[in-house]
Design a protein around this motif. Structure first.
Motif, PDB file in Angstrom:
ATOM      1  N   PRO A  98      -8.753 -60.527  60.505  1.00  0.00           N
ATOM      2  CA  PRO A  98      -7.295 -60.626  60.325  1.00  0.00           C
ATOM      3  C   PRO A  98      -6.920 -60.380  58.871  1.00  0.00           C
ATOM      4  N   GLN A  99      -5.751 -59.787  58.686  1.00  0.00           N
ATOM      5  CA  GLN A  99      -5.314 -59.471  57.329  1.00  0.00           C
ATOM      6  C   GLN A  99      -4.980 -60.740  56.569  1.00  0.00           C
ATOM      7  N   ARG A 100      -5.297 -60.717  55.284  1.00  0.00           N
ATOM      8  CA  ARG A 100      -5.017 -61.882  54.437  1.00  0.00           C
ATOM      9  C   ARG A 100      -3.527 -62.034  54.235  1.00  0.00           C
ATOM     10  N   LYS A 101      -3.086 -63.254  54.179  1.00  0.00           N
ATOM     11  CA  LYS A 101      -1.700 -63.545  53.821  1.00  0.00           C
ATOM     12  C   LYS A 101      -1.604 -63.543  52.301  1.00  0.00           C
ATOM     13  N   LYS A 102      -0.516 -63.029  51.785  1.00  0.00           N
ATOM     14  CA  LYS A 102      -0.313 -63.041  50.340  1.00  0.00           C
ATOM     15  C   LYS A 102      -0.033 -64.458  49.887  1.00  0.00           C
ATOM     16  N   LYS A 103      -0.770 -64.894  48.887  1.00  0.00           N
ATOM     17  CA  LYS A 103      -0.531 -66.217  48.333  1.00  0.00           C
ATOM     18  C   LYS A 103       0.478 -66.090  47.205  1.00  0.00           C
TER      19      LYS A 103
END
Length: 190
Positions: A98-103
């Motif tokens: 799954p694609q990383r969420k932007k922190k």
């Protein structure tokens, strides 16, 4: 003649009359070849590459995304393969990470609503600039405004607006309102 009376250009009328949307019958792009090459020129089928990917996922590369899997295939199996092809094969196998969420590195801070009941509780500082045509320079106007009565407390005009200029204007504003030695000074909003 009818188009001239109505006032519609002929190109618009005939464009609408002849305009038809044709459905696409084939997918865009060329079909996938079904194989890739090793560094020595040997062909490797996509099925074999899928097996390499599944072996990698089962072993050390269990936490890799498609880009790292591309490097993995190059280093361990000497495959010359594009990351886009690895992405397609991973998608077919259902092993895409799954694609990383932007922190958000800094939380967004909202200004605190303050209830202003009298003058000298909150001031605003505003800087404007303009261009001096004959001298090819900019001039700056920095004003300090009282939020309660919207009056200008002090102003600085000059060819520069440095921190020391702002500091001097703030000192003059505090002197004008007799707040230089006061315990409670106004809050400055910029």
């Amino acid at each position: 003649m009818v188009l001239k009376i109505i006032g519609i250009p002929g190109s618009t009328y005939y464009y609408q009359k002849n305009y038809r949307v044709e459905e696409k019958k084939v997918s865009e792009g060329r079909p996938a070849p079904g194989y890739s090459f090793k560094e020595d020129g040997q062909k490797v089928s996509d099925e074999q590459i899928k097996e390499f990917l599944l072996e990698g996922i089962a072993g050390d590369a269990y936490n890799y995304g498609y880009r790292k899997l591309t490097k993995f295939l190059y280093r361990n199996h000497n495959l010359v393969i594009n990351k886009k092809k690895v992405y397609r094969l991973c998608k077919e196998l259902g092993i895409l990470r799954p694609q990383r969420k932007k922190k958000v590195s800094h939380p967004r801070k909202l200004a605190r609503n303050r209830i202003i009941t009298s003058s000298n509780q909150m001031w605003e500082a505003d800087i404007k600039y303009g261009f001096v045509e004959g001298e090819d320079r900019f001039f700056f106007v920095m004003s300090i405004i009282d939020v309660y009565d919207r009056g200008i407390v002090d102003i600085h005009m000059g060819l520069s607006c440095t921190g020391s200029d702002v500091n001097q204007a703030m000192q003059r504003a505090l002197l004008k309102r007799q707040l230089l030695n006061a315990l409670e000074k106004p809050v400055i909003r910029r």
